[in-house]
Design an enzyme around this catalytic site. Structure first.
Site, mmCIF file in Angstrom:
data_model
loop_
_atom_site.group_PDB
_atom_site.id
_atom_site.type_symbol
_atom_site.label_atom_id
_atom_site.label_comp_id
_atom_site.label_asym_id
_atom_site.label_seq_id
_atom_site.Cartn_x
_atom_site.Cartn_y
_atom_site.Cartn_z
ATOM 1 N N ASP A 87 0.875 -1.168 0.000
ATOM 2 C CA ASP A 87 0.000 0.000 0.000
ATOM 3 C C ASP A 87 0.913 1.219 0.000
ATOM 4 O O ASP A 87 2.118 1.105 0.272
ATOM 5 C CB ASP A 87 -0.899 -0.002 1.253
ATOM 6 C CG ASP A 87 -1.786 1.235 1.313
ATOM 7 O OD1 ASP A 87 -2.301 1.644 0.257
ATOM 8 O OD2 ASP A 87 -1.939 1.818 2.405
ATOM 9 N N SER A 88 0.326 2.378 -0.269
ATOM 10 C CA SER A 88 1.122 3.605 -0.200
ATOM 11 C C SER A 88 1.561 3.892 1.237
ATOM 12 O O SER A 88 2.508 4.642 1.442
ATOM 13 C CB SER A 88 0.297 4.772 -0.736
ATOM 14 O OG SER A 88 -0.953 4.830 -0.074
ATOM 15 N N TYR A 145 -0.449 8.576 -2.625
ATOM 16 C CA TYR A 145 -0.532 8.258 -4.053
ATOM 17 C C TYR A 145 -1.755 8.952 -4.688
ATOM 18 O O TYR A 145 -1.753 9.242 -5.875
ATOM 19 C CB TYR A 145 -0.703 6.752 -4.257
ATOM 20 C CG TYR A 145 0.547 5.908 -4.112
ATOM 21 C CD1 TYR A 145 1.703 6.387 -3.511
ATOM 22 C CD2 TYR A 145 0.552 4.603 -4.589
ATOM 23 C CE1 TYR A 145 2.835 5.580 -3.382
ATOM 24 C CE2 TYR A 145 1.675 3.790 -4.473
ATOM 25 C CZ TYR A 145 2.823 4.282 -3.865
ATOM 26 O OH TYR A 145 3.921 3.483 -3.752
ATOM 27 N N GLY A 146 -2.777 9.132 -3.877
ATOM 28 C CA GLY A 146 -4.086 9.524 -4.423
ATOM 29 C C GLY A 146 -4.146 10.889 -5.043
ATOM 30 O O GLY A 146 -5.096 11.223 -5.742
ATOM 31 N N CYS A 170 -3.774 -0.989 -2.149
ATOM 32 C CA CYS A 170 -4.051 0.435 -2.375
ATOM 33 C C CYS A 170 -5.004 0.599 -3.563
ATOM 34 O O CYS A 170 -4.719 0.111 -4.657
ATOM 35 C CB CYS A 170 -2.724 1.121 -2.681
ATOM 36 S SG CYS A 170 -2.853 2.859 -3.067
ATOM 37 N N ASN A 171 -6.107 1.292 -3.336
ATOM 38 C CA ASN A 171 -7.067 1.514 -4.419
ATOM 39 C C ASN A 171 -6.454 2.349 -5.539
ATOM 40 O O ASN A 171 -6.616 2.035 -6.725
ATOM 41 C CB ASN A 171 -8.305 2.238 -3.889
ATOM 42 C CG ASN A 171 -9.188 1.353 -3.051
ATOM 43 O OD1 ASN A 171 -10.207 0.870 -3.497
ATOM 44 N ND2 ASN A 171 -8.785 1.126 -1.804
ATOM 45 N N GLU A 200 -5.216 9.966 9.483
ATOM 46 C CA GLU A 200 -3.831 9.928 9.978
ATOM 47 C C GLU A 200 -3.646 10.767 11.230
ATOM 48 O O GLU A 200 -2.778 10.483 12.053
ATOM 49 C CB GLU A 200 -2.877 10.342 8.874
ATOM 50 C CG GLU A 200 -2.725 9.173 7.920
ATOM 51 C CD GLU A 200 -1.839 9.439 6.739
ATOM 52 O OE1 GLU A 200 -1.296 10.543 6.638
ATOM 53 O OE2 GLU A 200 -1.707 8.523 5.922
ATOM 54 N N CYS A 233 -10.969 3.350 -0.600
ATOM 55 C CA CYS A 233 -9.654 3.820 -0.162
ATOM 56 C C CYS A 233 -9.307 3.071 1.119
ATOM 57 O O CYS A 233 -10.170 2.847 1.970
ATOM 58 C CB CYS A 233 -9.707 5.334 0.093
ATOM 59 S SG CYS A 233 -8.204 5.997 0.836
ATOM 60 N N THR A 234 -8.025 2.695 1.216
ATOM 61 C CA THR A 234 -7.592 1.900 2.375
ATOM 62 C C THR A 234 -7.908 2.540 3.725
ATOM 63 O O THR A 234 -8.104 1.848 4.705
ATOM 64 C CB THR A 234 -6.061 1.723 2.311
ATOM 65 O OG1 THR A 234 -5.473 2.999 2.039
ATOM 66 C CG2 THR A 234 -5.675 0.731 1.255
ATOM 67 N N HIS A 235 -7.887 3.870 3.782
ATOM 68 C CA HIS A 235 -8.074 4.546 5.065
ATOM 69 C C HIS A 235 -9.541 4.584 5.515
ATOM 70 O O HIS A 235 -9.817 4.762 6.692
ATOM 71 C CB HIS A 235 -7.589 5.996 4.983
ATOM 72 C CG HIS A 235 -6.103 6.145 4.985
ATOM 73 N ND1 HIS A 235 -5.302 5.567 4.023
ATOM 74 C CD2 HIS A 235 -5.275 6.794 5.834
ATOM 75 C CE1 HIS A 235 -4.033 5.881 4.279
ATOM 76 N NE2 HIS A 235 -3.993 6.624 5.373
HETATM 77 N N1 DGL Z 1 -3.808 3.904 -0.110
HETATM 78 C C1 DGL Z 1 -4.493 4.959 -0.826
HETATM 79 C C2 DGL Z 1 -5.732 4.364 -1.533
HETATM 80 O O1 DGL Z 1 -6.274 3.345 -1.126
HETATM 81 C C3 DGL Z 1 -4.893 6.107 0.068
HETATM 82 C C4 DGL Z 1 -3.736 6.943 0.558
HETATM 83 C C5 DGL Z 1 -2.977 7.623 -0.568
HETATM 84 O O2 DGL Z 1 -3.499 8.572 -1.193
HETATM 85 O O3 DGL Z 1 -1.869 7.195 -0.824
HETATM 86 O O4 DGL Z 1 -6.167 4.928 -2.503
#
Ligand code: DGL
Length: 272
Positions: free
Chosen positions: A12-13, A44-45, A75-76, A152, A184-186
């Site tokens: 994941d990011s 990443y998003g 990560c999505n 976060e 999204c993972t979060h």
């Molecule tokens: N892991 C990213 C996602 O699931 C969210 C955090 C990011 O923007 O890196 O899209």
């Protein structure tokens, strides 16, 4: 050659993907995992597709050195930029299709909301996947870039978070969605706040359940009783920065966890 005791590589990011890994660990307690959180390059998003694709290639190449029998892009945003289902000759599982399948199973009125990062929402991957799966209802999508920093900062139950939720999601609430894809993972960490906002008539769905079903059917995963699995958790920035939050997310799993920086000796070894 890989064997069923070989690890599965997950990246994941950052540490948000540990919400996915936790479910997988609970479903497959004998499986071992190598997790990479690209904390040095998060988020990443907000980045371009080309950049996210390059990072994804690099992360999969890093994981491939561990003789992984499969890879999971938790990560999505990264899943949207990696069309192939293979890397280094091994299967790659992503989170978009599992989330879409789950949403299709839940919706009754055919009105599905989709939330994610700017990269995920602008790619329209969830809409495309839903239509590929035969969905003919309506979708309502919204990028929610402020959700990641709110999570976060630990503001999971906070008036500021409730305000931002209302700001982003009021239109889809008023449109009468009955299912919301947490793309999204979060976002699973905002489950309670979102549930309070929408009430019980809106089902909040994420990818973990369907993802673990696909893994179970793939025969890539250790499902037989075996010695307990192990997690090796790497980050691209200092791993001690994320150790506390990682332990909080993974609380309750039976696997032992070893925290490592990308190069150098393990910084911490222990089990939760
Ligand atoms: N892991 C990213 C996602 O699931 C969210 C955090 C990011 O923007 O890196 O899209």
């Amino acid at each position: 050659m890989t064997s069923l005791t070989a690890p599965i590589g997950v990246f994941d990011s950052g540490v948000g993907g540990l919400t996915v890994l936790k479910h997988l660990c609970q479903t497959f307690p004998a499986q071992s995992w190598i997790y990479l959180g690209d904390t040095a390059r998060l988020p990443y998003g907000t980045k371009s597709g080309i950049t996210i694709h390059a990072y994804t290639e690099e992360n999969l190449t890093f994981l491939s050195q561990f003789n992984c029998q499969a890879f999971i892009i938790a990560c999505n945003s990264a899943s949207t930029q990696f069309p192939s289902d293979f890397h280094s000759g091994r299967p790659v599982f992503k989170v978009i299709k599992p989330g879409a399948i789950q949403a299709l199973q839940e919706t009754r009125n055919g009105k599905i909301g989709i939330i994610g990062t700017k990269a995920t929402i602008s790619s329209r991957v969830y809409e495309n996947e839903l239509h590929r799966l035969g969905f003919s209802g309506e979708t309502f999508s919204q990028a929610c870039p402020l959700f990641v920093p709110l999570v976060e900062e630990g503001l999971l139950h906070d008036a500021a978070t409730d305000l931002i939720i209302d700001r982003y999601l009021r239109p889809m609430k008023e449109a009468g969605i009955d299912t919301l894809i947490l793309g999204c993972t979060h976002y699973p960490l905002l489950y309670q706040a979102l549930n309070r906002y929408f009430g019980p008539s809106v089902k909040l769905v994420s990818s973990e359940f369907q993802l673990s079903q696909s893994l179970a059917h793939s025969h890539c995963v250790q499902t037989e009783p075996h010695t307990p699995g192990h997690i090796t958790l790497y980050t691209t920035d200092r791993v001690e920065f994320v150790k506390d939050i990682a332990e909080r997310i993974l609380l309750g799993i039976t696997q032992t966890i070893e925290y490592r920086n990308i190069s150098g000796p393990p910084l911490y070894e222990g089990s939760l």
